[in-house]
Design a protein around this motif. Structure first.
Motif, short mmCIF file in Angstrom:
data_model
loop_
_atom_site.label_atom_id
_atom_site.label_comp_id
_atom_site.label_asym_id
_atom_site.label_seq_id
_atom_site.Cartn_x
_atom_site.Cartn_y
_atom_site.Cartn_z
N VAL A 1 -31.05 2.87 -41.57
CA VAL A 1 -30.01 3.05 -42.57
C VAL A 1 -30.40 2.28 -43.82
CG1 VAL A 1 -27.56 2.78 -43.11
CG2 VAL A 1 -28.27 3.28 -40.75
N GLU A 2 -30.57 3.01 -44.91
CA GLU A 2 -30.97 2.40 -46.18
C GLU A 2 -29.89 2.63 -47.23
OE1 GLU A 2 -35.50 3.17 -46.87
OE2 GLU A 2 -34.71 4.84 -45.68
N PRO B 1 -31.02 -0.62 -32.04
CA PRO B 1 -30.13 0.51 -31.70
C PRO B 1 -28.71 0.26 -32.21
CG PRO B 1 -31.42 -0.17 -29.79
CD PRO B 1 -31.64 -1.21 -30.84
N VAL B 2 -28.04 1.34 -32.60
CA VAL B 2 -26.69 1.22 -33.14
C VAL B 2 -25.73 2.08 -32.32
CG1 VAL B 2 -27.52 0.73 -35.46
CG2 VAL B 2 -27.02 3.09 -34.81
N PRO C 1 -24.48 -2.40 -34.81
CA PRO C 1 -25.60 -2.47 -33.87
C PRO C 1 -25.12 -2.77 -32.46
CG PRO C 1 -26.00 -3.81 -35.84
CD PRO C 1 -24.56 -3.44 -35.85
N VAL C 2 -25.87 -2.31 -31.48
CA VAL C 2 -25.53 -2.57 -30.08
C VAL C 2 -25.49 -4.06 -29.80
CG1 VAL C 2 -26.34 -2.24 -27.70
CG2 VAL C 2 -26.49 -0.37 -29.33
N SER C 3 -26.30 -4.84 -30.49
CA SER C 3 -26.41 -6.27 -30.24
C SER C 3 -25.16 -7.05 -30.63
CB SER C 3 -27.62 -6.85 -30.99
OG SER C 3 -27.50 -6.60 -32.38
N LEU D 1 -21.88 -4.57 -39.68
CA LEU D 1 -22.64 -4.79 -40.90
C LEU D 1 -22.10 -3.86 -41.97
CD1 LEU D 1 -26.26 -4.83 -39.40
CD2 LEU D 1 -24.73 -6.78 -39.77
N THR D 2 -21.95 -4.35 -43.18
CA THR D 2 -21.38 -3.53 -44.25
C THR D 2 -22.24 -3.64 -45.50
OG1 THR D 2 -19.96 -5.34 -45.04
CG2 THR D 2 -19.03 -3.83 -43.39
#
Length: 297
Positions: free
Chosen positions: A209-210, A222-223, A242-244, A252-253
């Motif tokens: 994602v950019e 991984p998301v 994210p999976v983490s 994250l934004t």
């Protein structure tokens, strides 16, 4: 296609309206369509009502609107169809839309601030004000008014939704039949809702994602979900989980004008439509790109 022209004595709203009634709205809730037409016809100086039978007629009516202000009676899909058509014709900048939400899919209409009652929505068409809104345009020239979701969420379908949409016109024409149908639904045990999995919706995805050329998350992370929404000031709002991340942790934004999502073939939901699979897609935010009549105050 049927067309009806009506005139009203009102001097408060001198608009000439082109009222386009989506066929799905007529089938789903003919009574609300009738009420909306009556309110619009009584409040505008001149109203032309068109009843297209398919998307091709729908598009042809909008193209031939002339100087009339277009009013769409229909659900989210009719609104999206109208905006996409005006975008392809490069006429969004000079044409404000008015909408009376009627039909089975109204989540986008509600999120945009449109009233979902026939009388209130029709009055907003007559007395409201045009607000310029941002949207997203992708690299295939598609438009997004609400949200892009990756992967597309599971679709929950209630067993009686199709029956309600198919019988709405008959029930609206016969109030006693609608009452009987409501009584039957009350006395009959509800059938379980159907859960339909959208292909490509299961499991984490590996995506890059950019945002304005800066990588927010890469393929090695991984998301669970990515969302892209039109924001304000010509900036898209991006959220990535994210999976983490812990379940309670915020996603994250980022904000930016251009958002590119790439990776293995993936599907995505843009407003009410699932598209793909694609390997990469870019969305560009456009400030004040379309006009929508909304209630004042």
């Amino acid at each position: 296609m049927a067309e009806v022209a009506t005139s009203a004595r009102s001097s408060a709203t001198p608009d000439q309206l082109l009222v386009v009634v989506d066929p799905v709205a007529r089938r789903a809730d003919g009574e609300s369509v009738r009420i909306a037409k009556d309110v619009l016809g009584a409040g505008a100086a001149h109203t032309k009502v068109c009843l297209p039978e398919d998307p091709e007629e729908f598009a042809r009516v909008l193209r031939r609107r002339g100087s009339r202000r277009p009013v769409v009676i229909g659900d989210d899909r009719a609104l999206l169809r109208a905006v996409a058509l005006l975008h392809r014709q490069r006429e969004l900048a000079g044409c404000a839309l008015s909408v009376v939400p009627v039909g089975p899919v109204l989540g986008l209409a509600r999120s945009l601030g449109l009233p979902t009652g026939a009388v209130a929505a029709a009055r907003a068409v007559l007395d409201g004000a045009v607000r310029r809104l941002d949207l997203l345009v992708d690299d295939s020239d598609g438009v997004v008014l609400g949200e892009v979701g990756i992967p597309p969420a599971t679709v929950r379908e209630h067993a009686d939704a199709e029956a309600g949409a198919g019988g709405g016109a008959h029930a609206a024409a016969r109030p006693w039949l609608r009452t009987c149908q409501s009584l039957v639904r009350t006395l009959t045990p509800a059938r379980p809702a159907r859960i339909t999995a959208v292909p490509g919706a299961a499991g984490p995805a590996r995506l890059r994602v950019e945002v304005d050329g800066v990588t927010l998350v890469d393929l090695d992370q991984p998301v669970d979900a990515v969302s892209v929404l039109p924001g304000s000031g010509g900036l898209a709002k991006v959220k990535v989980r994210p999976v983490s991340l812990d379940a309670e942790a915020p996603p994250l934004t980022a904000r930016g004008r251009t958002v590119t999502v790439s990776g293995a073939h993936y599907r995505y939901r843009a407003d009410a439509v699932v598209s793909g699979p694609v390997r990469t897609r870019t969305w560009v935010a456009r400030e004040g790109a379309w006009g929508l009549t909304l209630p004042t105050g």
